[in-house]
Structures are given as structure tokens and as C-alpha cells.
Write a protein that holds these residues in place. Sequence first.
Motif, PDB file in Angstrom:
ATOM      1  N   ILE A  31       0.918  -1.140  -0.076  1.00  0.00           N
ATOM      2  CA  ILE A  31      -0.117   0.183  -0.032  1.00  0.00           C
ATOM      3  C   ILE A  31       0.849   1.123  -0.066  1.00  0.00           C
ATOM      4  O   ILE A  31       1.672   1.566   0.994  1.00  0.00           O
ATOM      5  CB  ILE A  31      -0.993   0.116   1.299  1.00  0.00           C
ATOM      6  N   LEU A  32       0.713   1.970  -0.881  1.00  0.00           N
ATOM      7  CA  LEU A  32       1.700   3.477  -1.126  1.00  0.00           C
ATOM      8  C   LEU A  32       0.546   4.448  -1.118  1.00  0.00           C
ATOM      9  O   LEU A  32      -0.549   4.527  -1.514  1.00  0.00           O
ATOM     10  CB  LEU A  32       2.032   3.603  -2.641  1.00  0.00           C
ATOM     11  N   GLY A  33       0.843   5.051   0.095  1.00  0.00           N
ATOM     12  CA  GLY A  33      -0.005   6.192   0.536  1.00  0.00           C
ATOM     13  C   GLY A  33       0.675   7.560  -0.430  1.00  0.00           C
ATOM     14  O   GLY A  33       1.729   7.797  -0.423  1.00  0.00           O
ATOM     15  N   LEU A  34      -0.518   8.324  -0.730  1.00  0.00           N
ATOM     16  CA  LEU A  34       0.059   9.483  -1.591  1.00  0.00           C
ATOM     17  C   LEU A  34      -0.996  10.430  -1.091  1.00  0.00           C
ATOM     18  O   LEU A  34      -2.186  10.842  -1.158  1.00  0.00           O
ATOM     19  CB  LEU A  34      -0.355   9.221  -3.086  1.00  0.00           C
ATOM     20  N   CYS A  35      -0.325  11.708  -0.319  1.00  0.00           N
ATOM     21  CA  CYS A  35      -1.044  12.795   0.256  1.00  0.00           C
ATOM     22  C   CYS A  35      -0.599  14.059  -0.656  1.00  0.00           C
ATOM     23  O   CYS A  35       0.331  14.139  -1.093  1.00  0.00           O
ATOM     24  CB  CYS A  35      -0.540  12.874   1.651  1.00  0.00           C
TER      25      CYS A  35
ATOM     26  N   LEU B 214      -0.099  -3.756  -5.775  1.00  0.00           N
ATOM     27  CA  LEU B 214      -0.027  -2.519  -5.342  1.00  0.00           C
ATOM     28  C   LEU B 214      -1.011  -1.647  -5.286  1.00  0.00           C
ATOM     29  O   LEU B 214      -1.938  -1.749  -6.262  1.00  0.00           O
ATOM     30  CB  LEU B 214       1.061  -1.700  -6.372  1.00  0.00           C
ATOM     31  N   LEU B 215      -1.445  -1.232  -4.207  1.00  0.00           N
ATOM     32  CA  LEU B 215      -2.696  -0.367  -3.940  1.00  0.00           C
ATOM     33  C   LEU B 215      -2.239   1.117  -3.648  1.00  0.00           C
ATOM     34  O   LEU B 215      -1.495   1.407  -2.678  1.00  0.00           O
ATOM     35  CB  LEU B 215      -3.593  -0.809  -2.814  1.00  0.00           C
ATOM     36  N   ILE B 216      -2.654   1.957  -4.620  1.00  0.00           N
ATOM     37  CA  ILE B 216      -2.165   3.543  -4.215  1.00  0.00           C
ATOM     38  C   ILE B 216      -3.462   4.107  -3.558  1.00  0.00           C
ATOM     39  O   ILE B 216      -4.517   4.324  -4.005  1.00  0.00           O
ATOM     40  CB  ILE B 216      -2.129   4.113  -5.493  1.00  0.00           C
ATOM     41  N   LEU B 217      -3.288   4.318  -2.192  1.00  0.00           N
ATOM     42  CA  LEU B 217      -4.237   5.123  -1.360  1.00  0.00           C
ATOM     43  C   LEU B 217      -4.046   6.493  -1.460  1.00  0.00           C
ATOM     44  O   LEU B 217      -3.067   7.017  -0.859  1.00  0.00           O
ATOM     45  CB  LEU B 217      -4.300   4.367   0.162  1.00  0.00           C
ATOM     46  N   GLU B 218      -4.634   7.181  -2.173  1.00  0.00           N
ATOM     47  CA  GLU B 218      -4.609   8.843  -2.219  1.00  0.00           C
ATOM     48  C   GLU B 218      -5.387   9.542  -1.813  1.00  0.00           C
ATOM     49  O   GLU B 218      -6.589   9.292  -1.612  1.00  0.00           O
ATOM     50  CB  GLU B 218      -4.428   9.005  -3.911  1.00  0.00           C
TER      51      GLU B 218
ATOM     52  N   ASP C 260       2.462   1.292   3.666  1.00  0.00           N
ATOM     53  CA  ASP C 260       4.100   0.436   3.526  1.00  0.00           C
ATOM     54  C   ASP C 260       4.853   1.868   3.159  1.00  0.00           C
ATOM     55  O   ASP C 260       5.986   1.660   3.610  1.00  0.00           O
ATOM     56  CB  ASP C 260       4.007  -0.411   2.779  1.00  0.00           C
ATOM     57  N   GLY C 261       4.565   2.956   2.389  1.00  0.00           N
ATOM     58  CA  GLY C 261       5.281   4.163   2.194  1.00  0.00           C
ATOM     59  C   GLY C 261       4.583   5.116   2.017  1.00  0.00           C
ATOM     60  O   GLY C 261       3.232   5.071   1.400  1.00  0.00           O
TER      61      GLY C 261
END
Length: 268
Positions: free
Chosen positions: A25-29, A134-138, A189-190
Amino acid sequence: MTGTALDAVDRLALRLLDDKEGLVILGLCGAQGSGKSMLAGALEARMTRRGIATAILSIDDLYLTRAERALLARTVHPLLRTRGVPGTHDIALGMAVLDDLAAGHPARLPRFDKAVDDRLPEDAWPIAPAGLRLLILEGWCVGARPQPAAALDAPVNALERDEDGDGRWRHFANVALAGDYQALFGRIDGLALLAAPGFDVVQRWRTQQEGDLRADGSAVMNPDQIARFIQHYERLTRHILREMPARADLVVQLDARRGVTAVQAKAG
């Protein structure tokens, strides 16, 4: 937004994928209008071309339904009718989606229609495949942490001064952020941050977004409505810009035109 931001986020995602088996899970803020949704889409396309199963979930798609927010407005505070702050998302729904994906199962990804200010019916949600890598959580507050209680005392804008004079709304949001939201963000995760040069540009960016919606034939807000709407996001956005850069895995600094001025990545 240039390819510089995409390349930087891509490098972070590939490192995370190398470091972990199963779902990453990639967090994008990023503040409203910062380009995070466009960047997430570009990253998804790049990963898909590599054969890496990837999907996007926006925290905006976890907003409570209009009826649920109307109930909060009646029972807690009138400002909770407006989607935005922590406490107006269905975190349990988000956790259930992550649980299914982490178990290797397919999962429907919620979708929220901002034009009608309500969640789409479940049969309209896209399905992320089994074995997603890969899940992009934005989203605008992805990875955010709560403020110290003392920081909530003084209003940051006219909305808080005139419509939340006793601070009940902002305290409710802060308590919510300190609770289940941290469990959701703990699954990341990042974390990458698209850092606006300051909150003052957010109204301009949001106005540009509304112009894009108008071109698509969608219902849009006028300038006065936009100015009021973004005040719901101001407190936490300012807090994120102060606090998050020191701990994010990647910070992409933007100028007022969304050009990249600096990229700072933690050593892997």
C-alpha cells in the motif's frame, strides 16, 4: 506536474514492492488540486505496463453517504454535513477493502460521486483483482496525524470563528483522526507527499478543478462557494504541510504552478 514527480514516486513504489511480498500500500498525500489523482493514475498505468497488478483507492471515495452526514449534522455539528474532515469518512469500509485485498481476494473499490455528493451504488464500484500487488491510497489527508489539543483553541479562518466558535467540530475531527484513521494509515507501507508551497494556493488550484468539472458538464461551485468549502480543509492541510515532511518517505515540493522544485527521499 512533470515526469520528475512520477519517476520519484515510481522509485518508491518499486522499492516497496521489492521489500515486501503480497499487497503493498502506497500512500499519496497532497492538498486539493495538487495533482495527486493525476499522478496516481500515471503510476497505475506505468505499473500495469510492467505487468504489476495495481489499483487506486481515494480516501474521497470513503466519504460517508449524504444521509449519514446529515445525521452527523443533526446529532454532532452542522458542519459535518459537508464532506471533508476526519469523521466524514467510512473508515470501517476502507479497512474491510484492505483486509480483502491483503488476503489475496478480489474486492470492490468504493466510489463517491462529488457531482451528487453521494456514494455510488455498490454495483457501480470497480473490482480490484485477486492477487493485487500495489494499491495506491491517495487523498488530501492520507497519512495525517492529529494535532495537539491546545492547537485547536484558536480558529484558523472565518468558518471556524463564525460557525465553530466553541470548537466542537474541529475537536470532533481531531479525535476521529486520532482513532480509526490511524489504524487505516498504519496499513501504509510507504508515504509520499506532494507538498504545496502554502495553503494560499489551494483556493486557486481548487478553482481550476472546478473549471475542469464545468468543461465536463458537471455541477460546480462558484468562487464564493469554493472559498467557503476549502476552509473546511484549511486547518488540517496547514498541519500536514508543517508536520508530514519530516517523516514522509518521499516529499515532492511543488511551486504555485505545480512544478517540482525539489524531491527529498528517505534512504531505503
